[in-house]
Design a protein around this motif. Structure first.
Motif, PDB file in Angstrom:
ATOM      1  N   GLY A 174       2.023   9.607  -6.104  1.00 25.33           N
ATOM      2  CA  GLY A 174       2.604  10.893  -5.752  1.00 25.33           C
ATOM      3  C   GLY A 174       2.152  11.430  -4.406  1.00 25.33           C
ATOM      4  N   GLU A 175       1.491  10.585  -3.609  1.00 22.39           N
ATOM      5  CA  GLU A 175       1.044  11.013  -2.281  1.00 22.39           C
ATOM      6  C   GLU A 175       2.197  11.024  -1.287  1.00 22.39           C
ATOM      7  N   LEU A 176       3.203  10.208  -1.542  1.00 18.14           N
ATOM      8  CA  LEU A 176       4.408  10.178  -0.710  1.00 18.14           C
ATOM      9  C   LEU A 176       5.589  10.512  -1.603  1.00 18.14           C
ATOM     10  N   THR A 177       6.358  11.500  -1.205  1.00 14.29           N
ATOM     11  CA  THR A 177       7.459  11.970  -2.044  1.00 14.29           C
ATOM     12  C   THR A 177       8.725  12.145  -1.199  1.00 14.29           C
ATOM     13  N   LEU A 215       0.837  -1.206   0.000  1.00  9.69           N
ATOM     14  CA  LEU A 215       0.000   0.000   0.000  1.00  9.69           C
ATOM     15  C   LEU A 215       0.868   1.251   0.000  1.00  9.69           C
ATOM     16  N   TRP A 216       1.965   1.230   0.730  1.00 10.99           N
ATOM     17  CA  TRP A 216       2.923   2.343   0.673  1.00 10.99           C
ATOM     18  C   TRP A 216       3.376   2.566  -0.763  1.00 10.99           C
ATOM     19  N   GLN A 217       3.652   1.491  -1.489  1.00 12.49           N
ATOM     20  CA  GLN A 217       4.095   1.601  -2.879  1.00 12.49           C
ATOM     21  C   GLN A 217       3.030   2.263  -3.739  1.00 12.49           C
ATOM     22  N   ARG A 218       1.770   1.947  -3.471  1.00 11.97           N
ATOM     23  CA  ARG A 218       0.683   2.579  -4.240  1.00 11.97           C
ATOM     24  C   ARG A 218       0.664   4.089  -3.999  1.00 11.97           C
ATOM     25  N   PHE A 219       0.822   4.492  -2.753  1.00  6.54           N
ATOM     26  CA  PHE A 219       0.826   5.926  -2.440  1.00  6.54           C
ATOM     27  C   PHE A 219       2.030   6.619  -3.067  1.00  6.54           C
ATOM     28  N   VAL A 220       3.147   5.928  -3.134  1.00  5.75           N
ATOM     29  CA  VAL A 220       4.334   6.486  -3.793  1.00  5.75           C
ATOM     30  C   VAL A 220       4.045   6.682  -5.282  1.00  5.75           C
TER      31      VAL A 220
END
Length: 236
Positions: A128-131, A120-125
């Motif tokens: 562009g939600e995690l930068t 799920l972290w990878q999806r947010f990355v």
């Protein structure tokens, strides 16, 4: 039955690292990831929520509103029905599978959580939600180097018991899972010398705070086993 001794060891280590602050060769975010990888290699449960504020503080865990899940609109009824803690698979509402549909995150209403490095972290990355640094995966750390870092933090905090338990835990990991050649490679790691120096300096093995699998073996058992005799430095 869950091996609570390993769960407690990781919890104590997370708290100790947090109290000691950033001081070693690795960022705490990566140390936390490796600690939980170590925990998962044993028969343990999920314990992140015990120290969730610390994990959030060091950005190993990320918190969102449930509605921010990338698949929320497609599975609104499912997400809205969650009343208590639950894991959320990579493909929500589909059967869990370790390879094709692993647990990707978890929910404790009203929040959604994911660990750095998780699906799920990878999806947010990707969205562009995690930068920046948040988009970087945690570093994999050799277990001997990880134990050294935790022990250094424990030494800084004067935590002799944690040093003792980790020395026993590292010995257990090597004894149970390493080949003879892998153990020989461990001996070549300079971190092991640092670990043993700390154990000797702090006289850590004079205390035996571990329990269950992490209780120090008896002197008779140590003398009978070549590995234990070497590891615990028992002389005839």
């Amino acid at each position: 039955m869950s091996m609570h001794e390993f769960e407690d060891l990781v919890e104590m280590s997370v708290n100790c690292l947090d109290q000691a602050g950033e001081h070693g060769s690795f960022e705490q975010r990566s140390l936390f990831w490796n600690l939980y990888q170590f925990q998962e290699s044993w028969d343990t449960g999920f314990t992140h929520l015990r120290v969730i504020d610390t994990l959030l503080k060091h950005r190993f865990v990320y918190q969102f509103n449930i509605e921010q899940h990338p698949e929320y609109s497609a599975h609104k009824a499912f997400f809205d029905s969650i009343q208590d803690f639950t894991f959320v698979n990579l493909h929500p509402e589909e059967k869990w599978h370790s390879q094709t549909n692993p647990a990707a995150g978890y929910v404790k209403p009203p929040h959604l959580f994911c660990d750095a490095g998780s699906p799920l972290w990878q999806r947010f990355v990707e969205l562009g939600e995690l930068t920046g640094n948040d988009a970087l995966p945690p570093a994999t750390i050799d277990i001997v180097d990880m134990v050294k870092e935790v022990m250094l933090a424990a030494k800084a905090e004067g935590d002799r018991e944690l040093v003792s338990i980790w020395y026993t835990a590292l010995g257990a990991q090597i004894c149970m899972t390493y080949s003879e050649q892998e153990y020989e490679n461990v001996k070549k790691n300079p971190s092991l010398d640092v670990i043993r120096d700390m154990v000797q300096e702090m006289k850590a093995l004079e205390v035996n705070p571990g329990y269950g699998f992490l209780e120090q073996p008896t002197p008779d058992l140590i003398k009978e086993d070549p590995f234990l005799s070497e590891w615990f430095q028992i002389s005839e």
